[in-house]
Scaffold this motif. Structure first.
Motif, PDB file in Angstrom:
ATOM      1  N   LEU A 231     -24.762  15.438   4.366  1.00 40.76           N
ATOM      2  CA  LEU A 231     -23.547  16.188   4.058  1.00 40.76           C
ATOM      3  C   LEU A 231     -22.849  15.642   2.814  1.00 40.76           C
ATOM      4  CD1 LEU A 231     -22.150  16.593   7.694  1.00 40.76           C
ATOM      5  CD2 LEU A 231     -23.127  18.384   6.251  1.00 40.76           C
ATOM      6  N   LEU A 232     -22.902  14.325   2.617  1.00 41.45           N
ATOM      7  CA  LEU A 232     -22.300  13.736   1.422  1.00 41.45           C
ATOM      8  C   LEU A 232     -23.064  14.171   0.168  1.00 41.45           C
ATOM      9  CD1 LEU A 232     -21.510  10.100   2.671  1.00 41.45           C
ATOM     10  CD2 LEU A 232     -19.844  11.838   1.979  1.00 41.45           C
ATOM     11  N   ASN A 233     -24.379  14.234   0.255  1.00 40.20           N
ATOM     12  CA  ASN A 233     -25.181  14.681  -0.890  1.00 40.20           C
ATOM     13  C   ASN A 233     -24.858  16.124  -1.266  1.00 40.20           C
ATOM     14  OD1 ASN A 233     -26.518  12.214  -1.121  1.00 40.20           O
ATOM     15  ND2 ASN A 233     -28.173  12.829   0.268  1.00 40.20           N
ATOM     16  N   GLU A 234     -24.471  16.904  -0.252  1.00 41.98           N
ATOM     17  CA  GLU A 234     -24.102  18.303  -0.488  1.00 41.98           C
ATOM     18  C   GLU A 234     -22.604  18.456  -0.739  1.00 41.98           C
ATOM     19  OE1 GLU A 234     -25.491  20.327   2.959  1.00 41.98           O
ATOM     20  OE2 GLU A 234     -27.613  19.867   2.594  1.00 41.98           O
ATOM     21  N   ASN A 235     -21.877  17.324  -0.751  1.00 45.97           N
ATOM     22  CA  ASN A 235     -20.423  17.307  -0.981  1.00 45.97           C
ATOM     23  C   ASN A 235     -19.666  18.138   0.071  1.00 45.97           C
ATOM     24  OD1 ASN A 235     -18.175  16.356  -2.401  1.00 45.97           O
ATOM     25  ND2 ASN A 235     -18.041  18.235  -3.635  1.00 45.97           N
ATOM     26  N   LYS A 236     -20.159  18.137   1.305  1.00 48.29           N
ATOM     27  CA  LYS A 236     -19.488  18.845   2.407  1.00 48.29           C
ATOM     28  C   LYS A 236     -18.654  17.848   3.207  1.00 48.29           C
ATOM     29  CE  LYS A 236     -23.138  22.345   2.817  1.00 48.29           C
ATOM     30  NZ  LYS A 236     -24.148  22.981   3.721  1.00 48.29           N
ATOM     31  N   ILE A 237     -17.485  17.500   2.676  1.00 47.97           N
ATOM     32  CA  ILE A 237     -16.661  16.452   3.257  1.00 47.97           C
ATOM     33  C   ILE A 237     -16.045  16.898   4.575  1.00 47.97           C
ATOM     34  CG2 ILE A 237     -14.753  14.859   2.829  1.00 47.97           C
ATOM     35  CD1 ILE A 237     -17.232  14.571   1.009  1.00 47.97           C
ATOM     36  N   ASP A 238     -15.567  18.137   4.645  1.00 51.97           N
ATOM     37  CA  ASP A 238     -14.951  18.621   5.885  1.00 51.97           C
ATOM     38  C   ASP A 238     -15.953  18.632   7.029  1.00 51.97           C
ATOM     39  OD1 ASP A 238     -12.420  18.998   4.762  1.00 51.97           O
ATOM     40  OD2 ASP A 238     -12.929  21.022   4.060  1.00 51.97           O
TER      41      ASP A 238
ATOM     42  N   SER B  48     -21.228   9.235  -3.641  1.00 48.79           N
ATOM     43  CA  SER B  48     -20.877  10.657  -3.674  1.00 48.79           C
ATOM     44  C   SER B  48     -19.581  10.872  -4.441  1.00 48.79           C
ATOM     45  CB  SER B  48     -20.738  11.184  -2.251  1.00 48.79           C
ATOM     46  OG  SER B  48     -20.289  12.538  -2.247  1.00 48.79           O
ATOM     47  N   PHE B  49     -18.602   9.991  -4.231  1.00 51.07           N
ATOM     48  CA  PHE B  49     -17.326  10.135  -4.922  1.00 51.07           C
ATOM     49  C   PHE B  49     -17.513   9.947  -6.422  1.00 51.07           C
ATOM     50  CE2 PHE B  49     -13.159   8.903  -6.462  1.00 51.07           C
ATOM     51  CZ  PHE B  49     -12.302   9.752  -5.776  1.00 51.07           C
ATOM     52  N   ALA B  50     -18.321   8.946  -6.787  1.00 49.02           N
ATOM     53  CA  ALA B  50     -18.553   8.680  -8.199  1.00 49.02           C
ATOM     54  C   ALA B  50     -19.289   9.848  -8.873  1.00 49.02           C
ATOM     55  CB  ALA B  50     -19.352   7.394  -8.360  1.00 49.02           C
ATOM     56  N   GLU B  51     -20.160  10.516  -8.115  1.00 48.85           N
ATOM     57  CA  GLU B  51     -20.950  11.616  -8.673  1.00 48.85           C
ATOM     58  C   GLU B  51     -20.146  12.903  -8.808  1.00 48.85           C
ATOM     59  OE1 GLU B  51     -24.934  14.243  -7.503  1.00 48.85           O
ATOM     60  OE2 GLU B  51     -24.522  12.319  -6.505  1.00 48.85           O
ATOM     61  N   HIS B  52     -19.306  13.201  -7.807  1.00 49.12           N
ATOM     62  CA  HIS B  52     -18.611  14.495  -7.787  1.00 49.12           C
ATOM     63  C   HIS B  52     -17.186  14.428  -8.322  1.00 49.12           C
ATOM     64  CE1 HIS B  52     -21.832  15.055  -4.717  1.00 49.12           C
ATOM     65  NE2 HIS B  52     -21.914  16.243  -5.292  1.00 49.12           N
ATOM     66  N   HIS B  53     -16.660  13.217  -8.529  1.00 49.25           N
ATOM     67  CA  HIS B  53     -15.268  13.113  -9.001  1.00 49.25           C
ATOM     68  C   HIS B  53     -15.178  12.090 -10.131  1.00 49.25           C
ATOM     69  CE1 HIS B  53     -14.010  15.614  -5.650  1.00 49.25           C
ATOM     70  NE2 HIS B  53     -14.806  14.873  -4.868  1.00 49.25           N
TER      71      HIS B  53
ATOM     72  N   THR C 134      -2.776  10.793 -10.146  1.00 46.35           N
ATOM     73  CA  THR C 134      -1.998   9.665 -10.682  1.00 46.35           C
ATOM     74  C   THR C 134      -2.855   8.439 -10.969  1.00 46.35           C
ATOM     75  OG1 THR C 134      -1.479   8.838  -8.462  1.00 46.35           O
ATOM     76  CG2 THR C 134       0.027  10.466  -9.423  1.00 46.35           C
ATOM     77  N   MET C 135      -4.096   8.423 -10.490  1.00 45.87           N
ATOM     78  CA  MET C 135      -4.970   7.271 -10.686  1.00 45.87           C
ATOM     79  C   MET C 135      -6.212   7.666 -11.466  1.00 45.87           C
ATOM     80  SD  MET C 135      -4.832   5.150  -7.067  1.00 45.87           S
ATOM     81  CE  MET C 135      -5.397   6.539  -6.057  1.00 45.87           C
ATOM     82  N   ASN C 136      -6.747   6.702 -12.197  1.00 47.66           N
ATOM     83  CA  ASN C 136      -7.998   6.960 -12.883  1.00 47.66           C
ATOM     84  C   ASN C 136      -9.166   6.744 -11.922  1.00 47.66           C
ATOM     85  OD1 ASN C 136      -8.552   4.135 -12.762  1.00 47.66           O
ATOM     86  ND2 ASN C 136      -7.406   3.826 -14.673  1.00 47.66           N
ATOM     87  N   LYS C 137     -10.393   6.951 -12.397  1.00 45.54           N
ATOM     88  CA  LYS C 137     -11.562   6.910 -11.512  1.00 45.54           C
ATOM     89  C   LYS C 137     -11.774   5.517 -10.922  1.00 45.54           C
ATOM     90  CE  LYS C 137     -16.355   8.398 -11.264  1.00 45.54           C
ATOM     91  NZ  LYS C 137     -17.473   9.079 -11.986  1.00 45.54           N
ATOM     92  N   GLU C 138     -11.578   4.466 -11.742  1.00 44.67           N
ATOM     93  CA  GLU C 138     -11.771   3.105 -11.249  1.00 44.67           C
ATOM     94  C   GLU C 138     -10.775   2.767 -10.149  1.00 44.67           C
ATOM     95  OE1 GLU C 138     -11.711   4.007 -14.367  1.00 44.67           O
ATOM     96  OE2 GLU C 138     -13.791   3.594 -14.975  1.00 44.67           O
ATOM     97  N   GLN C 139      -9.536   3.190 -10.308  1.00 45.63           N
ATOM     98  CA  GLN C 139      -8.509   2.936  -9.301  1.00 45.63           C
ATOM     99  C   GLN C 139      -8.815   3.691  -8.008  1.00 45.63           C
ATOM    100  OE1 GLN C 139      -5.111   4.148 -11.676  1.00 45.63           O
ATOM    101  NE2 GLN C 139      -4.456   2.014 -11.952  1.00 45.63           N
ATOM    102  N   LYS C 140      -9.312   4.909  -8.157  1.00 45.24           N
ATOM    103  CA  LYS C 140      -9.672   5.688  -6.973  1.00 45.24           C
ATOM    104  C   LYS C 140     -10.825   5.039  -6.209  1.00 45.24           C
ATOM    105  CE  LYS C 140      -8.206  10.238  -8.680  1.00 45.24           C
ATOM    106  NZ  LYS C 140      -8.657  11.604  -9.029  1.00 45.24           N
TER     107      LYS C 140
END
Length: 286
Positions: free
Chosen positions: A123-130, A281-286, A162-168
């Motif tokens: 599900l993470l690979n498909e970005n289906k978080i819900d 997944s977060f690094a790839e999609h956001h 309000t945050m950059n990618k590294e902070q997130k």
């Protein structure tokens, strides 16, 4: 503020899980002594028990050297004053092993844990978080609880401007670590008791062994050159009984401790595995 209250409630809930050693240990100690004096020390476990004729010598009703065991329980009773302590240790190991088995079984949640890990990663690979959060709700275990906190933070950080990618990424990692920290007390509670008894039971048994051998050598040196064979055999028997009980209790405690530790390590590994997938997944999609 609401997040702090929720975390405090979770900490209290996890600390409250499982048996309370402060309350249960004195009860188990009393049970151990009752078993020793009223089950093992029952007159029916001895031949021609002087207690049946009304004699009353000492706490147990008669001196140990006057008893003649008639069965295994009577032989254990002859092990002396250290035996009830070792019996208590064995009961403690059994009770807390059952308690840990039940708690860890509940912590594993519903269904197969390996399949849950594969499902979340897909599900993470498909970005289906819900959908992944719903899967965690169905799992209802320690791994599911930790991963759900990570996924909830994932959603919140994905919409944070309000945050950059590294902070997130740092905030996401911190959320997963905090969720793991909240779950670990429930998994590891009372494990120290099993670990301690794995060592202490042997040492206490050694004390009983030494006491028995002292009695044996005392009998060997008494009687003006004619050893008291009955007292000698009782001393040696007492030493061996304590040794057997101590080794048996220690072995059971160590086996269960290692088994439960391996299960906890397995769940921790799965949490780390999914946590890495969440970060990727977060690094790839956001």
């Amino acid at each position: 503020m609401e997040m702090n209250v929720s975390n405090d409630e979770q900490v209290v809930a996890r600390k409250a899980g499982g048996l309370n050693p402060t309350l249960i240990l004195p009860i188990l100690l009393a049970i151990g002594y009752l078993i020793y004096y009223f089950v093992l020390g029952n007159p029916s476990n001895f031949k021609d028990d002087p207690r049946l004729t009304g004699m009353s010598v000492g706490f147990s009703g008669v001196e140990t050297k006057e008893l003649h065991p008639d069965g295994f329980m009577g032989i254990i009773y002859m092990g002396g004053p250290i035996v009830p302590i070792l019996i208590t240790f064995m009961i403690i190991v059994i009770v807390f092993s059952i308690e840990r088995a039940l708690m860890l079984n509940r912590a594993q949640g519903q269904g197969n844990l390996d399949q849950f890990v594969l499902s979340i990663r897909r599900l993470l690979n498909e970005n289906k978080i819900d959908e992944a959060i719903e899967e965690c709700d169905r799992q209802r275990g320690t791994v599911g609880n930790v991963i759900k906190e990570g996924l909830v933070s994932y959603k919140a950080l994905a919409h944070d401007t309000t945050m950059n990618k590294e902070q997130k990424m740092a905030a996401l990692n911190k959320a997963i670590e905090e969720a793991t920290t909240l779950e670990m007390p429930m998994l590891e509670k009372n494990m120290m008791i099993l670990s301690t008894l794995g060592t202490v039971a042997t040492l206490v048994a050694l004390l009983g062994t030494v006491i028995g051998m002292i009695k044996a050598f005392n009998a060997l040196g008494s009687g003006g050159g004619t050893p008291d064979s009955a007292a000698l055999s009782i001393g040696i028997s007492e030493a061996l009984i304590n040794t057997a009980l101590g080794i048996g209790t220690s072995a059971v405690a160590i086996i269960f401790y290692n088994y439960f530790t391996s299960k906890i390590d397995s769940m921790t590994f799965k949490i780390d595995e999914i946590a890495m997938s969440i970060q990727q997944s977060f690094a790839e999609h956001h």
